[in-house]
Design a protein around this motif. Structure first.
Motif, PDB file in Angstrom:
ATOM      1  N   LYS A 117      24.360  22.965  67.342  1.00  0.00           N
ATOM      2  CA  LYS A 117      25.435  22.076  66.871  1.00  0.00           C
ATOM      3  C   LYS A 117      24.964  21.271  65.656  1.00  0.00           C
ATOM      4  CE  LYS A 117      29.434  19.948  67.750  1.00  0.00           C
ATOM      5  NZ  LYS A 117      30.651  20.744  67.579  1.00  0.00           N
ATOM      6  N   ALA A 118      23.726  20.765  65.730  1.00  0.00           N
ATOM      7  CA  ALA A 118      23.202  19.910  64.655  1.00  0.00           C
ATOM      8  C   ALA A 118      23.027  20.687  63.357  1.00  0.00           C
ATOM      9  CB  ALA A 118      21.860  19.311  65.082  1.00  0.00           C
ATOM     10  N   GLU A 143      30.633  29.797  70.724  1.00  0.00           N
ATOM     11  CA  GLU A 143      31.658  28.871  71.236  1.00  0.00           C
ATOM     12  C   GLU A 143      31.217  27.416  71.146  1.00  0.00           C
ATOM     13  OE1 GLU A 143      33.551  32.414  72.069  1.00  0.00           O
ATOM     14  OE2 GLU A 143      31.582  31.983  72.879  1.00  0.00           O
ATOM     15  N   GLY A 144      29.917  27.157  71.368  1.00  0.00           N
ATOM     16  CA  GLY A 144      29.429  25.779  71.352  1.00  0.00           C
ATOM     17  C   GLY A 144      29.375  25.192  69.949  1.00  0.00           C
ATOM     18  N   ALA A 145      28.791  25.961  69.019  1.00  0.00           N
ATOM     19  CA  ALA A 145      28.597  25.415  67.668  1.00  0.00           C
ATOM     20  C   ALA A 145      29.598  25.987  66.670  1.00  0.00           C
ATOM     21  CB  ALA A 145      27.170  25.700  67.205  1.00  0.00           C
ATOM     22  N   GLY A 146      30.305  27.042  67.040  1.00  0.00           N
ATOM     23  CA  GLY A 146      31.277  27.658  66.128  1.00  0.00           C
ATOM     24  C   GLY A 146      30.604  28.370  64.963  1.00  0.00           C
ATOM     25  N   ALA A 147      29.437  28.953  65.228  1.00  0.00           N
ATOM     26  CA  ALA A 147      28.721  29.674  64.163  1.00  0.00           C
ATOM     27  C   ALA A 147      28.626  31.160  64.522  1.00  0.00           C
ATOM     28  CB  ALA A 147      27.335  29.062  63.982  1.00  0.00           C
ATOM     29  N   ALA A 275      20.875  14.184  63.238  1.00  0.00           N
ATOM     30  CA  ALA A 275      21.866  15.224  63.566  1.00  0.00           C
ATOM     31  C   ALA A 275      21.750  15.653  65.030  1.00  0.00           C
ATOM     32  CB  ALA A 275      21.692  16.431  62.639  1.00  0.00           C
ATOM     33  N   ILE A 276      20.517  15.697  65.553  1.00  0.00           N
ATOM     34  CA  ILE A 276      20.351  16.032  66.978  1.00  0.00           C
ATOM     35  C   ILE A 276      20.989  14.921  67.821  1.00  0.00           C
ATOM     36  CG2 ILE A 276      18.661  16.327  68.863  1.00  0.00           C
ATOM     37  CD1 ILE A 276      18.674  18.765  67.059  1.00  0.00           C
TER      38      ILE A 276
END
Ligand code: PLP
Length: 401
Positions: A117-118, A143-147, A275-276
């Protein structure tokens, strides 16, 4: 019309193959008896948490007030616990970390999710995993980070890294490479040579693309090693984030305690740490379990209990070798990942179920033609399962496979 996120409904309904096998095993145990189900499916430590954990818990409960025990800590974890963890890492790896470089999490899974995510700035950002890999990475990234999630094919001789294949997978969109050593499911431990080569390649590609490619080192099995050491990757590559948990080394998977290490050497380390923290906040992960922060603060210098796993590994390797299975002897973790006659892990797993033998097909780990055997089980389970493994091999031979 579905009123919820379709992806979440799909993920919630879809049980992993491992969970599926585990549930099947529980059902069969009711019919044939627990002792007649040979369940090698789950990676649940079979060695109990060391005595000092229980003793420290008792002491904490007896000597500290409930308020002191159960209150919120700082979002990133208590200063005392983070400093104690930093001190232990410094002692072992010659580093100079402080509490400021650690963010405590509910296990390695939360640590990984926070990193993905970060780091994600754009949906085109890519995270690269090296097969065989822990299947949950995919949903954490997508799904979690959208990457984007990419996979590099396995090097199936020793389960180190196929550098040719990795190089081809790197693009200007690569944000990070995820590695896991000791590895689930292969049991491989990266050699220093692999660490050096990996660092060299990532440095070269970072320079070429004009931005760092981060390395995310997922290491919940770091201390479960037999006669080898796990190279500490931040000492090889400056842009390494470490995701750790005590789920395996202290047999505390249910207590959900781990961390992200953001070393000071990381590019824009202060922003990375922020960011974390931001990712933890966004995901609602703040404040790893307070009581177990106090426990892991005392884990420094206390060795993991690997002897039971070593004995199991040796017994299993010897038996399977005799039966004609081919595999790379695991240097760590508690998994064996043999290749399978006929090259279809799912078929082998299905056939094994006939004998109430539960093993996980390699397909889910991005490595077909193999099965994962989790040997964190009672020694007797291995002894009694070996004739079944032999029988299965014989079945294939009889069919000329
Ligand atoms: N990474 C790997 C490779 C694992 O095998 C596991 C758990 O089995 C995890 C991460 C998740 O660890 P935790 O239970 O500490 O969240």
């Amino acid at each position: 019309m579905i009123m919820f996120s379709k992806d979440m409904v799909r993920l919630g309904n879809q049980r992993s193959v491992i969970r599926e096998l585990f549930e099947y095993g529980n059902q069969r145990a009711k019919v044939v008896g627990k002792e007649n189900v040979f369940d090698f499916s789950l990676g649940n430590p079979s060695v109990p948490a060391p005595d000092w954990v229980g003793e420290t818990l008792q002491e904490l409960v007896q000597t500290q007030s409930p308020i002191a025990l159960h209150s919120y800590t700082s979002a990133q974890g208590s200063l005392e616990a983070r400093q104690a963890i930093a001190d232990d890492l410094n002692q072992r790896f010659g580093t100079e970390y402080t509490a400021e470089h650690l963010y405590l999490t509910a296990g390695a899974a939360a640590a990984l999710s926070a990193c993905f995510k970060a780091l994600t700035q754009n949906p085109k950002d890519e995270f690269v995993a090296i097969a065989p890999y822990f299947p949950e990475y995919e949903c954490f990234v997508k799904e979690g980070a959208g990457a984007e999630f990419r996979v590099v094919a396995a090097e199936t001789t020793n389960f180190q890294i196929d550098f040719e294949a990795l190089q081809q997978c790197l693009t200007p969109w690569t944000k990070a490479v995820i590695v896991n050593s000791p590895n689930n499911p292969s049991g491989a431990v990266y050699t220093e040579e692999t660490a050096v080569k990996l660092s060299r390649l990532l440095k070269q590609k970072s320079e070429e693309y004009g931005h760092p490619i981060f390395l995310i080192s997922d290491e919940p099995y770091r201390e479960i090693v037999y006669d080898v050491q796990t190279p500490f990757l931040p000492n090889f590559y400056q842009d390494t984030l470490v995701c750790y948990s005590w789920s395996k080394s202290l047999s505390l998977p249910g207590e959900r305690i781990g961390y992200v290490l953001v070393p000071p050497s990381l590019t824009q380390a202060k922003e990375a740490y922020a960011a974390i923290c931001g990712a933890g906040r966004t995901l609602g992960y703040v404040n790893a379990p307070s009581l177990f922060q106090k426990i892991v603060a005392q884990a420094g210098g206390k060795p993991a209990q690997v002897e039971v796993y070593r004995k199991n590994r040796d017994l299993l390797c010897e038996g399977l070798k005799k039966a004609g299975y081919q595999f790379s002897v695991p240097g760590g973790a508690f998994y064996l990942f043999p290749s399978i006659p006929g090259g279809d892990g799912e078929e082998f797993s299905r056939r094994a179920m006939k004998y109430d033998l539960l093993v996980v097909p390699g397909e889910g780990f991005g490595c077909p033609g193999h099965i994962r055997i989790s040997y964190c089980v009672a020694e007797d389970t291995i002894r009694r399962a070996l004739p079944i493994f032999e029988q299965l091999m014989q079945e294939y031979r009889n069919e000329g496979i």
